[in-house]
Design a protein around this motif. Structure first.
Motif, PDB file in Angstrom:
ATOM      1  N   LEU A   1     -62.174  -6.165  30.216  1.00  0.00           N
ATOM      2  CA  LEU A   1     -62.593  -5.099  29.312  1.00  0.00           C
ATOM      3  C   LEU A   1     -61.923  -5.254  27.945  1.00  0.00           C
ATOM      4  N   ALA A   2     -60.646  -5.621  27.928  1.00  0.00           N
ATOM      5  CA  ALA A   2     -59.947  -5.807  26.654  1.00  0.00           C
ATOM      6  C   ALA A   2     -60.593  -6.930  25.844  1.00  0.00           C
ATOM      7  N   SER A   3     -61.073  -7.958  26.520  1.00  0.00           N
ATOM      8  CA  SER A   3     -61.724  -9.070  25.807  1.00  0.00           C
ATOM      9  C   SER A   3     -63.042  -8.633  25.175  1.00  0.00           C
ATOM     10  N   LYS A   4     -63.682  -7.628  25.728  1.00  0.00           N
ATOM     11  CA  LYS A   4     -64.916  -7.107  25.125  1.00  0.00           C
ATOM     12  C   LYS A   4     -64.610  -6.486  23.764  1.00  0.00           C
ATOM     13  N   LEU A   5     -63.431  -5.873  23.636  1.00  0.00           N
ATOM     14  CA  LEU A   5     -63.027  -5.276  22.366  1.00  0.00           C
ATOM     15  C   LEU A   5     -62.507  -6.321  21.384  1.00  0.00           C
ATOM     16  N   ALA A   6     -61.689  -7.232  21.889  1.00  0.00           N
ATOM     17  CA  ALA A   6     -60.998  -8.193  21.016  1.00  0.00           C
ATOM     18  C   ALA A   6     -61.773  -9.486  20.815  1.00  0.00           C
ATOM     19  N   GLY A   7     -62.730  -9.752  21.670  1.00  0.00           N
ATOM     20  CA  GLY A   7     -63.485 -11.001  21.597  1.00  0.00           C
ATOM     21  C   GLY A   7     -63.258 -11.820  22.854  1.00  0.00           C
ATOM     22  N   GLU A   8     -64.326 -12.383  23.362  1.00  0.00           N
ATOM     23  CA  GLU A   8     -64.236 -13.166  24.594  1.00  0.00           C
ATOM     24  C   GLU A   8     -63.180 -14.253  24.471  1.00  0.00           C
TER      25      GLU A   8
ATOM     26  N   VAL B   1     -50.934  -8.707  24.240  1.00  0.00           N
ATOM     27  CA  VAL B   1     -51.269  -7.976  23.022  1.00  0.00           C
ATOM     28  C   VAL B   1     -52.154  -8.830  22.124  1.00  0.00           C
ATOM     29  N   ALA B   2     -53.143  -8.193  21.526  1.00  0.00           N
ATOM     30  CA  ALA B   2     -53.960  -8.827  20.485  1.00  0.00           C
ATOM     31  C   ALA B   2     -53.936  -7.909  19.266  1.00  0.00           C
ATOM     32  N   ALA B   3     -53.745  -8.494  18.074  1.00  0.00           N
ATOM     33  CA  ALA B   3     -53.755  -7.743  16.820  1.00  0.00           C
ATOM     34  C   ALA B   3     -54.978  -8.154  16.015  1.00  0.00           C
ATOM     35  N   MET B   4     -55.697  -7.157  15.516  1.00  0.00           N
ATOM     36  CA  MET B   4     -56.906  -7.415  14.741  1.00  0.00           C
ATOM     37  C   MET B   4     -56.880  -6.571  13.475  1.00  0.00           C
ATOM     38  N   SER B   5     -57.355  -7.137  12.387  1.00  0.00           N
ATOM     39  CA  SER B   5     -57.476  -6.361  11.145  1.00  0.00           C
ATOM     40  C   SER B   5     -58.516  -5.275  11.348  1.00  0.00           C
TER      41      SER B   5
ATOM     42  N   ILE C   1     -54.440  -4.119  20.609  1.00  0.00           N
ATOM     43  CA  ILE C   1     -55.002  -3.912  21.935  1.00  0.00           C
ATOM     44  C   ILE C   1     -53.990  -4.412  22.951  1.00  0.00           C
ATOM     45  N   PHE C   2     -53.576  -3.524  23.839  1.00  0.00           N
ATOM     46  CA  PHE C   2     -52.626  -3.867  24.894  1.00  0.00           C
ATOM     47  C   PHE C   2     -53.388  -4.003  26.203  1.00  0.00           C
ATOM     48  N   ASP C   3     -53.275  -5.139  26.839  1.00  0.00           N
ATOM     49  CA  ASP C   3     -53.849  -5.355  28.163  1.00  0.00           C
ATOM     50  C   ASP C   3     -52.684  -5.297  29.139  1.00  0.00           C
TER      51      ASP C   3
ATOM     52  N   ALA D   1     -48.750   3.210  27.431  1.00  0.00           N
ATOM     53  CA  ALA D   1     -49.239   4.540  27.056  1.00  0.00           C
ATOM     54  C   ALA D   1     -48.404   5.170  25.952  1.00  0.00           C
ATOM     55  N   LEU D   2     -47.154   4.797  25.843  1.00  0.00           N
ATOM     56  CA  LEU D   2     -46.305   5.344  24.783  1.00  0.00           C
ATOM     57  C   LEU D   2     -46.766   4.890  23.397  1.00  0.00           C
ATOM     58  N   PHE D   3     -47.282   3.679  23.303  1.00  0.00           N
ATOM     59  CA  PHE D   3     -47.693   3.119  22.021  1.00  0.00           C
ATOM     60  C   PHE D   3     -49.116   3.495  21.632  1.00  0.00           C
ATOM     61  N   ALA D   4     -49.919   3.847  22.594  1.00  0.00           N
ATOM     62  CA  ALA D   4     -51.354   3.984  22.374  1.00  0.00           C
ATOM     63  C   ALA D   4     -51.741   5.270  21.655  1.00  0.00           C
ATOM     64  N   THR D   5     -52.731   5.173  20.789  1.00  0.00           N
ATOM     65  CA  THR D   5     -53.380   6.364  20.250  1.00  0.00           C
ATOM     66  C   THR D   5     -54.672   6.625  21.017  1.00  0.00           C
TER      67      THR D   5
END
Length: 137
Positions: free
Chosen positions: A1-8, A26-30, A38-40, A60-64
């Motif tokens: 699911l995280a790859s759907k957001l960040a890219g396959e 972790v993946a960081a995107m502009s 995005i934290f997986d 969960a502590l870092f997430a908005t």
């Protein structure tokens, strides 16, 4: 699911019985005006792999926006796991007052075989199944 957001291919996935994520990837995107992180986080319900419940709490502590992903159906065990994680997260005081930043919760049923409406989580949380199941809600 995280790859759907960040890219396959951004996050490793596999259909084997062994967990592919240990800890947090972790993946960081502009994303205007800043960045999207995005934290997986490793899953906590795989009897074939070691898991650390603190990993989801830290994530969960870092997430908005928190996406809690369960597999197959919205089970009572998944609701209990979500409740435990949120209880543990609430014990950590982030800003000295004990309050956390505002978060949006998404309850995602991955690979489901049942039809759920958009209000399924609200119905689950409002359900009255007796005292023993009321506390977690």
């Amino acid at each position: 699911l995280a790859s759907k957001l960040a890219g396959e291919g951004t996050f490793k996935d596999d259909d084997s019985d062994v967990a592919v994520t240990e800890g947090i990837d972790v993946a960081a995107m502009s994303s205007h005006p800043g960045h999207l992180l995005i934290f997986d986080c490793e899953g906590g319900n795989n009897a074939m792999s070691r898991s650390h419940s603190i990993v989801t709490v830290v994530g969960a502590l870092f997430a908005t926006a928190l996406l809690f992903v369960t597999d197959g159906k919205a089970s009572e065990a998944a609701v209990e796991a979500l409740g435990r994680m949120l209880e543990e997260r609430a014990l950590i005081k982030c800003d000295g007052t004990g309050s956390l930043q505002a978060q949006t919760l998404f309850f995602v049923v991955n690979q489901n075989r049942l039809r759920y409406g958009d209000d399924a989580l609200e119905k689950i949380l409002a359900a009255d199944h007796g005292e023993e199941r009321k506390e977690i809600r």
